[in-house]
Motif scaffolding. Structure first.
Motif, PDB file in Angstrom:
ATOM      1  N   ALA A 153       4.129  -0.686 -23.746  1.00  0.00           N
ATOM      2  CA  ALA A 153       4.719  -0.657 -22.401  1.00  0.00           C
ATOM      3  C   ALA A 153       4.397   0.664 -21.705  1.00  0.00           C
ATOM      4  CB  ALA A 153       6.229  -0.881 -22.474  1.00  0.00           C
ATOM      5  N   ASP A 154       4.483   1.767 -22.449  1.00  0.00           N
ATOM      6  CA  ASP A 154       4.143   3.073 -21.876  1.00  0.00           C
ATOM      7  C   ASP A 154       2.697   3.096 -21.394  1.00  0.00           C
ATOM      8  OD1 ASP A 154       6.694   3.994 -22.542  1.00  0.00           O
ATOM      9  OD2 ASP A 154       6.013   5.200 -24.242  1.00  0.00           O
ATOM     10  N   ALA A 155       1.790   2.482 -22.161  1.00  0.00           N
ATOM     11  CA  ALA A 155       0.363   2.521 -21.849  1.00  0.00           C
ATOM     12  C   ALA A 155      -0.041   1.526 -20.767  1.00  0.00           C
ATOM     13  CB  ALA A 155      -0.445   2.257 -23.115  1.00  0.00           C
ATOM     14  N   ARG A 156       0.645   0.388 -20.681  1.00  0.00           N
ATOM     15  CA  ARG A 156       0.180  -0.692 -19.815  1.00  0.00           C
ATOM     16  C   ARG A 156       1.002  -0.922 -18.555  1.00  0.00           C
ATOM     17  NH1 ARG A 156      -1.262  -4.986 -24.668  1.00  0.00           N
ATOM     18  NH2 ARG A 156      -3.049  -3.806 -25.465  1.00  0.00           N
ATOM     19  N   CYS A 157       2.173  -0.353 -18.452  1.00  0.00           N
ATOM     20  CA  CYS A 157       3.056  -0.599 -17.302  1.00  0.00           C
ATOM     21  C   CYS A 157       2.467   0.020 -16.031  1.00  0.00           C
ATOM     22  CB  CYS A 157       4.435  -0.009 -17.575  1.00  0.00           C
ATOM     23  SG  CYS A 157       5.558  -0.106 -16.172  1.00  0.00           S
ATOM     24  N   PRO A 158       2.231  -0.798 -14.993  1.00  0.00           N
ATOM     25  CA  PRO A 158       1.743  -0.241 -13.731  1.00  0.00           C
ATOM     26  C   PRO A 158       2.700   0.794 -13.132  1.00  0.00           C
ATOM     27  CG  PRO A 158       1.431  -2.614 -13.762  1.00  0.00           C
ATOM     28  CD  PRO A 158       2.267  -2.270 -14.964  1.00  0.00           C
ATOM     29  N   GLY A 159       4.007   0.597 -13.320  1.00  0.00           N
ATOM     30  CA  GLY A 159       4.977   1.554 -12.796  1.00  0.00           C
ATOM     31  C   GLY A 159       4.843   2.911 -13.464  1.00  0.00           C
ATOM     32  N   VAL A 160       4.632   2.926 -14.768  1.00  0.00           N
ATOM     33  CA  VAL A 160       4.408   4.187 -15.480  1.00  0.00           C
ATOM     34  C   VAL A 160       3.175   4.871 -14.913  1.00  0.00           C
ATOM     35  CG1 VAL A 160       3.733   5.229 -17.696  1.00  0.00           C
ATOM     36  CG2 VAL A 160       5.574   3.529 -17.626  1.00  0.00           C
ATOM     37  N   TYR A 161       2.109   4.097 -14.750  1.00  0.00           N
ATOM     38  CA  TYR A 161       0.866   4.673 -14.229  1.00  0.00           C
ATOM     39  C   TYR A 161       1.088   5.276 -12.836  1.00  0.00           C
ATOM     40  CZ  TYR A 161      -3.904   5.482 -12.906  1.00  0.00           C
ATOM     41  OH  TYR A 161      -5.052   6.094 -12.490  1.00  0.00           O
ATOM     42  N   CYS A 162       1.733   4.527 -11.962  1.00  0.00           N
ATOM     43  CA  CYS A 162       1.931   4.999 -10.582  1.00  0.00           C
ATOM     44  C   CYS A 162       2.751   6.284 -10.523  1.00  0.00           C
ATOM     45  CB  CYS A 162       2.612   3.915  -9.740  1.00  0.00           C
ATOM     46  SG  CYS A 162       1.552   2.507  -9.375  1.00  0.00           S
ATOM     47  N   ILE A 163       3.685   6.433 -11.435  1.00  0.00           N
ATOM     48  CA  ILE A 163       4.537   7.623 -11.413  1.00  0.00           C
ATOM     49  C   ILE A 163       3.872   8.814 -12.092  1.00  0.00           C
ATOM     50  CG2 ILE A 163       6.704   8.554 -12.368  1.00  0.00           C
ATOM     51  CD1 ILE A 163       7.956   5.858 -11.596  1.00  0.00           C
ATOM     52  N   THR A 164       3.011   8.569 -13.066  1.00  0.00           N
ATOM     53  CA  THR A 164       2.438   9.671 -13.832  1.00  0.00           C
ATOM     54  C   THR A 164       1.025  10.068 -13.406  1.00  0.00           C
ATOM     55  OG1 THR A 164       1.675   8.145 -15.562  1.00  0.00           O
ATOM     56  CG2 THR A 164       3.858   9.148 -15.851  1.00  0.00           C
ATOM     57  N   ASN A 165       0.456   9.377 -12.436  1.00  0.00           N
ATOM     58  CA  ASN A 165      -0.898   9.688 -11.972  1.00  0.00           C
ATOM     59  C   ASN A 165      -0.930   9.783 -10.451  1.00  0.00           C
ATOM     60  OD1 ASN A 165      -2.897   9.287 -14.425  1.00  0.00           O
ATOM     61  ND2 ASN A 165      -1.300   7.747 -14.577  1.00  0.00           N
ATOM     62  N   PRO A 166      -1.654  10.776  -9.936  1.00  0.00           N
ATOM     63  CA  PRO A 166      -1.789  10.842  -8.481  1.00  0.00           C
ATOM     64  C   PRO A 166      -2.519   9.598  -7.963  1.00  0.00           C
ATOM     65  CG  PRO A 166      -2.586  12.858  -9.517  1.00  0.00           C
ATOM     66  CD  PRO A 166      -2.341  11.866 -10.612  1.00  0.00           C
ATOM     67  N   ILE A 167      -2.074   9.078  -6.858  1.00  0.00           N
ATOM     68  CA  ILE A 167      -2.700   7.929  -6.212  1.00  0.00           C
ATOM     69  C   ILE A 167      -3.080   8.366  -4.803  1.00  0.00           C
ATOM     70  CG2 ILE A 167      -2.341   5.577  -5.381  1.00  0.00           C
ATOM     71  CD1 ILE A 167      -0.303   5.240  -7.669  1.00  0.00           C
ATOM     72  N   ALA A 168      -4.325   8.113  -4.441  1.00  0.00           N
ATOM     73  CA  ALA A 168      -4.787   8.507  -3.107  1.00  0.00           C
ATOM     74  C   ALA A 168      -3.940   7.794  -2.050  1.00  0.00           C
ATOM     75  CB  ALA A 168      -6.257   8.146  -2.933  1.00  0.00           C
ATOM     76  N   LEU A 169      -3.536   8.522  -1.046  1.00  0.00           N
ATOM     77  CA  LEU A 169      -2.727   7.974   0.042  1.00  0.00           C
ATOM     78  C   LEU A 169      -3.359   8.358   1.366  1.00  0.00           C
ATOM     79  CD1 LEU A 169      -0.098   6.685   1.212  1.00  0.00           C
ATOM     80  CD2 LEU A 169       0.896   8.986   1.085  1.00  0.00           C
ATOM     81  N   THR A 170      -3.493   7.387   2.220  1.00  0.00           N
ATOM     82  CA  THR A 170      -3.906   7.615   3.604  1.00  0.00           C
ATOM     83  C   THR A 170      -2.759   7.160   4.478  1.00  0.00           C
ATOM     84  OG1 THR A 170      -6.213   7.157   3.046  1.00  0.00           O
ATOM     85  CG2 THR A 170      -5.608   7.005   5.373  1.00  0.00           C
ATOM     86  N   THR A 171      -2.330   7.986   5.400  1.00  0.00           N
ATOM     87  CA  THR A 171      -1.310   7.580   6.353  1.00  0.00           C
ATOM     88  C   THR A 171      -1.956   7.503   7.730  1.00  0.00           C
ATOM     89  OG1 THR A 171      -0.588   9.841   6.811  1.00  0.00           O
ATOM     90  CG2 THR A 171       0.536   8.667   5.023  1.00  0.00           C
ATOM     91  N   ARG A 172      -1.500   6.555   8.532  1.00  0.00           N
ATOM     92  CA  ARG A 172      -2.038   6.376   9.883  1.00  0.00           C
ATOM     93  C   ARG A 172      -0.888   6.032  10.821  1.00  0.00           C
ATOM     94  NH1 ARG A 172      -6.309   2.864   7.164  1.00  0.00           N
ATOM     95  NH2 ARG A 172      -4.914   1.151   7.567  1.00  0.00           N
ATOM     96  N   VAL A 173      -1.076   6.348  12.077  1.00  0.00           N
ATOM     97  CA  VAL A 173      -0.187   5.893  13.128  1.00  0.00           C
ATOM     98  C   VAL A 173      -1.080   5.211  14.158  1.00  0.00           C
ATOM     99  CG1 VAL A 173       1.403   6.538  14.955  1.00  0.00           C
ATOM    100  CG2 VAL A 173       1.485   7.736  12.753  1.00  0.00           C
ATOM    101  N   GLU A 174      -0.767   3.965  14.474  1.00  0.00           N
ATOM    102  CA  GLU A 174      -1.533   3.201  15.458  1.00  0.00           C
ATOM    103  C   GLU A 174      -0.652   2.910  16.663  1.00  0.00           C
ATOM    104  OE1 GLU A 174      -2.383  -0.322  13.197  1.00  0.00           O
ATOM    105  OE2 GLU A 174      -4.052   0.617  12.124  1.00  0.00           O
ATOM    106  N   ARG A 175      -1.207   3.021  17.828  1.00  0.00           N
ATOM    107  CA  ARG A 175      -0.461   2.640  19.032  1.00  0.00           C
ATOM    108  C   ARG A 175      -0.614   1.140  19.265  1.00  0.00           C
ATOM    109  NH1 ARG A 175       1.549   6.499  22.440  1.00  0.00           N
ATOM    110  NH2 ARG A 175       0.955   8.619  21.938  1.00  0.00           N
ATOM    111  N   VAL A 176       0.492   0.496  19.648  1.00  0.00           N
ATOM    112  CA  VAL A 176       0.441  -0.944  19.927  1.00  0.00           C
ATOM    113  C   VAL A 176       0.696  -1.205  21.403  1.00  0.00           C
ATOM    114  CG1 VAL A 176       1.019  -1.695  17.641  1.00  0.00           C
ATOM    115  CG2 VAL A 176       2.852  -1.235  19.261  1.00  0.00           C
TER     116      VAL A 176
END
Length: 176
Positions: A153-176
């Protein structure tokens, strides 16, 4: 009839694992979720999450009163924390099922302290510094088997991975 262990369809998992082993692209599932801010009333943010069946589940989020909300729904951090520990518990149950280990009970909890100073703009403190995920299980399996399931579970859980590894994030603001 599919074989189920711990309410997990083991044959479906094995079919999926075989398909992904044959074609790694089959493992990649696009996800797009969203919601909308409400300018009056509570909860403040609402959205729907689609299920594989085509149904949709309504999610609502509201800040607690101390952060300007009504406290009428979980706050976004609570969803994040609950999602992580739910993922871990579900991964443990899945790995137990794959190993043929029957569980009679499985409960999960997350413990942490949330520091609101960053959200309030008064300090550059991390909102969460440490998480503790605890599984309480009931099973006839040996301690060594349970330890192996925990390792999986420690090795395969996506939640563990997301919390213990940096994940690239892009933020955007779009006008509608």
């Amino acid at each position: 009839m599919s074989k189920k262990v711990n309410n997990v369809d083991v044959e479906a998992i094995e079919r999926t694992a075989a398909a992904v082993a044959a074609d790694p692209a089959a493992a990649r599932l696009p996800v797009e979720l969203g919601g909308e801010w409400r300018f009056e009333g509570s909860p403040q943010f609402v959205g729907e999450i689609p299920l594989p069946t085509g149904a949709r589940v309504r999610f609502e989020a509201d800040f607690p009163p101390a952060l300007g909300g009504g406290g009428t729904a979980p706050n976004p951090v609570a969803y994040c924390l609950w999602g992580g520990v739910a993922c871990y518990a579900m991964t443990f149950a899945l790995e137990a099922a794959r190993a043929g280990v029957e569980l009679r009970a499985l409960r999960a909890r997350v413990e942490t302290t949330v520091d609101q100073r960053r959200a309030l703009g008064v300090a550059d403190a991390p909102p969460v510094e440490h998480l503790v995920w605890t599984l309480a299980i009931e099973s006839d399996a040996s301690d060594s088997t349970i330890d192996e399931l925990k390792s999986l579970a420690d090795a395969r859980c996506p939640g563990v991975y997301c919390i213990t590894n940096p994940i690239a994030l892009t933020t955007r603001v779009e006008r509608v």
